[in-house]
Design a protein around this motif. Sequence first.
Motif, PDB file in Angstrom:
ATOM      1  N   HIS A 307       0.831  -1.201   0.000  1.00  0.00           N
ATOM      2  CA  HIS A 307       0.000   0.000   0.000  1.00  0.00           C
ATOM      3  C   HIS A 307       0.869   1.257   0.000  1.00  0.00           C
ATOM      4  O   HIS A 307       1.683   1.466   0.907  1.00  0.00           O
ATOM      5  CB  HIS A 307      -0.881   0.033   1.254  1.00  0.00           C
ATOM      6  N   LYS A 310      -3.333   6.455   0.035  1.00  0.00           N
ATOM      7  CA  LYS A 310      -4.229   6.603   1.187  1.00  0.00           C
ATOM      8  C   LYS A 310      -5.545   5.869   0.928  1.00  0.00           C
ATOM      9  O   LYS A 310      -6.005   5.779  -0.210  1.00  0.00           O
ATOM     10  CB  LYS A 310      -4.502   8.083   1.455  1.00  0.00           C
ATOM     11  N   SER A 312      -6.330   2.910   0.781  1.00  0.00           N
ATOM     12  CA  SER A 312      -6.251   1.740  -0.098  1.00  0.00           C
ATOM     13  C   SER A 312      -6.651   0.484   0.661  1.00  0.00           C
ATOM     14  O   SER A 312      -6.550   0.410   1.889  1.00  0.00           O
ATOM     15  CB  SER A 312      -4.845   1.602  -0.673  1.00  0.00           C
ATOM     16  N   ILE A 336       1.845  -1.855   4.551  1.00  0.00           N
ATOM     17  CA  ILE A 336       1.306  -0.490   4.487  1.00  0.00           C
ATOM     18  C   ILE A 336       2.462   0.485   4.686  1.00  0.00           C
ATOM     19  O   ILE A 336       3.049   0.569   5.771  1.00  0.00           O
ATOM     20  CB  ILE A 336       0.207  -0.278   5.545  1.00  0.00           C
ATOM     21  N   ALA A 340       0.380   5.937   3.792  1.00  0.00           N
ATOM     22  CA  ALA A 340      -0.845   5.270   3.298  1.00  0.00           C
ATOM     23  C   ALA A 340      -1.865   5.211   4.419  1.00  0.00           C
ATOM     24  O   ALA A 340      -2.315   4.127   4.846  1.00  0.00           O
ATOM     25  CB  ALA A 340      -0.506   3.881   2.779  1.00  0.00           C
ATOM     26  N   SER A 343      -5.496   2.934   5.407  1.00  0.00           N
ATOM     27  CA  SER A 343      -5.501   1.757   4.530  1.00  0.00           C
ATOM     28  C   SER A 343      -5.895   0.511   5.306  1.00  0.00           C
ATOM     29  O   SER A 343      -5.809   0.453   6.539  1.00  0.00           O
ATOM     30  CB  SER A 343      -4.128   1.567   3.888  1.00  0.00           C
ATOM     31  N   ALA A 345      -5.348  -3.704   5.293  1.00  0.00           N
ATOM     32  CA  ALA A 345      -4.634  -4.887   4.805  1.00  0.00           C
ATOM     33  C   ALA A 345      -5.126  -6.111   5.566  1.00  0.00           C
ATOM     34  O   ALA A 345      -4.945  -6.200   6.786  1.00  0.00           O
ATOM     35  CB  ALA A 345      -3.128  -4.712   4.979  1.00  0.00           C
ATOM     36  N   ILE A 368       3.765  -2.699   8.913  1.00  0.00           N
ATOM     37  CA  ILE A 368       2.971  -1.478   9.049  1.00  0.00           C
ATOM     38  C   ILE A 368       3.886  -0.308   9.380  1.00  0.00           C
ATOM     39  O   ILE A 368       4.543  -0.283  10.434  1.00  0.00           O
ATOM     40  CB  ILE A 368       1.905  -1.620  10.161  1.00  0.00           C
ATOM     41  N   GLU A 370       2.625   2.903   9.256  1.00  0.00           N
ATOM     42  CA  GLU A 370       1.676   4.019   9.416  1.00  0.00           C
ATOM     43  C   GLU A 370       0.783   3.705  10.611  1.00  0.00           C
ATOM     44  O   GLU A 370       0.509   2.528  10.901  1.00  0.00           O
ATOM     45  CB  GLU A 370       0.860   4.204   8.134  1.00  0.00           C
ATOM     46  N   VAL A 373      -4.407   2.853  10.536  1.00  0.00           N
ATOM     47  CA  VAL A 373      -4.689   1.815   9.537  1.00  0.00           C
ATOM     48  C   VAL A 373      -5.512   0.706  10.181  1.00  0.00           C
ATOM     49  O   VAL A 373      -5.656   0.638  11.401  1.00  0.00           O
ATOM     50  CB  VAL A 373      -3.387   1.201   8.959  1.00  0.00           C
ATOM     51  N   ALA A 375      -5.640  -3.597   9.954  1.00  0.00           N
ATOM     52  CA  ALA A 375      -4.906  -4.742   9.424  1.00  0.00           C
ATOM     53  C   ALA A 375      -5.216  -5.986  10.242  1.00  0.00           C
ATOM     54  O   ALA A 375      -5.477  -5.906  11.448  1.00  0.00           O
ATOM     55  CB  ALA A 375      -3.397  -4.471   9.433  1.00  0.00           C
TER      56      ALA A 375
END
Length: 438
Positions: A307, A310, A312, A336, A340, A343, A345, A368, A370, A373, A375
């Motif tokens: 990723h 943003k 995503s 990620i 991003a 996002s 995942a 990761i 970020e 997010v 995930a």
Amino acid sequence: MATEVNEYVINADEVISRAESRGESELLISKKKEALEQIESLDMPKPDKTKLNKWDFFTVSQPVTDSATYGSLEELPEAVKSLLDIEHTKNIYVQHNNTPAYLQVSDELLDQGVVIENIIEASANHPELVEKYFMTEGVKIDEHKLAAYHAAMLNGGLFVYVPKNVQIEDPVQMVVLHDDEKTSLFNHVLIVADEGSELTYVENYLSNVDKSNEQFNIISEVIAKDNAKVNYGAVDFLSEGFTGYVNRRGVVGRDATLDWALGLMNDSNVINDNTTYLMGDNSVSNLKTVVVGRGEQTLNFTTQIIHYGKDSSGHILKHGVMKDSASSIFNGVGYIKHGATRSDAQQESRVLMLSEKARGDANPILLIDEDDVTAGHAASVGRVDPIQLFYLMSRGISQKEAERLVIHGFLDPVVRALPIESVKNQLREVIELKVLSK
């Protein structure tokens, strides 16, 4: 892991002379020269937990095989026709070993500027388009030794270009029929879906020989530009004896979607790499893969959704069945990157083992960089659920039939995602063949 180095033989002068004698374009020949200049200095790929030093990726009996062509759908071999809905097929390309054997494209698509041509002809007819995207954004020639070897030995494949805002309703299908045991496949598929376009693409690799000690080194690159939508389906069923490398790579722009549905049923030792780059904001990719391994196969599957954009979203679903002494590595990576934000995942990898000697290794990995997010991941490796078997057998179903039903149910999420009914049926038949074989 230390780099594994394979012995290989390649005569650069012969490669270029063969390309020139076949009338290949200046563009392709220049790419082959670029690959040949770099291949000596490149490392082999390094798939996790699989040593490649004893894998023979470089022995090729005949670099190009000339085979029969066909004048109509009715003339196609029965093995090919069984994969088509003959009455409704509009856009089909058939490759017979390394020979472009049949092409049919609807007049409507041609009028809209859609390009569907074998990759060698397309490089001559549309050099600016092919040069812009061929091994530039997806897979790079200097990525590793097998990528460069692929570029140098390329002997087939397909180019598809969908212009801006053109939405193709009927699937584009490629069938590759391998029926010569001395034929190696160095196929390159390049799909470019321009801004706002839509495409459903399905490919079938099929062997009609029991065994081949040759190579398949297959690369697909899918470029989904901003607001484009691509559905990519595949069923690979090449015979045992091959040494296989398959790399399917996607690059997804802003508000674009690339969905994969892959039935990976080859009977040989194979390294599979499927990586999708979510470059644009709000880009999406969903990957569904099923695998059945048998005999003494060694299989390695690395699946990544990376990723950058943003908001995503990338979801991976991989289901595998291993029997006999087959072994598999399932590496799933959701990555990620920093920036991003928001996002998502997600991934799920599950492996069923049908014998004591079968091996499966599912490794979900989240990277990761970020904070804001979402995930998650799930993984399991085990036997057929005895509770499910008991439930079915308590209703009068034999143990063998109960196992068959459980396995089909386990793999069905990917089968159902394939967009062509005849291809769904083929995958179900291949699963049946591989699971029930002795």
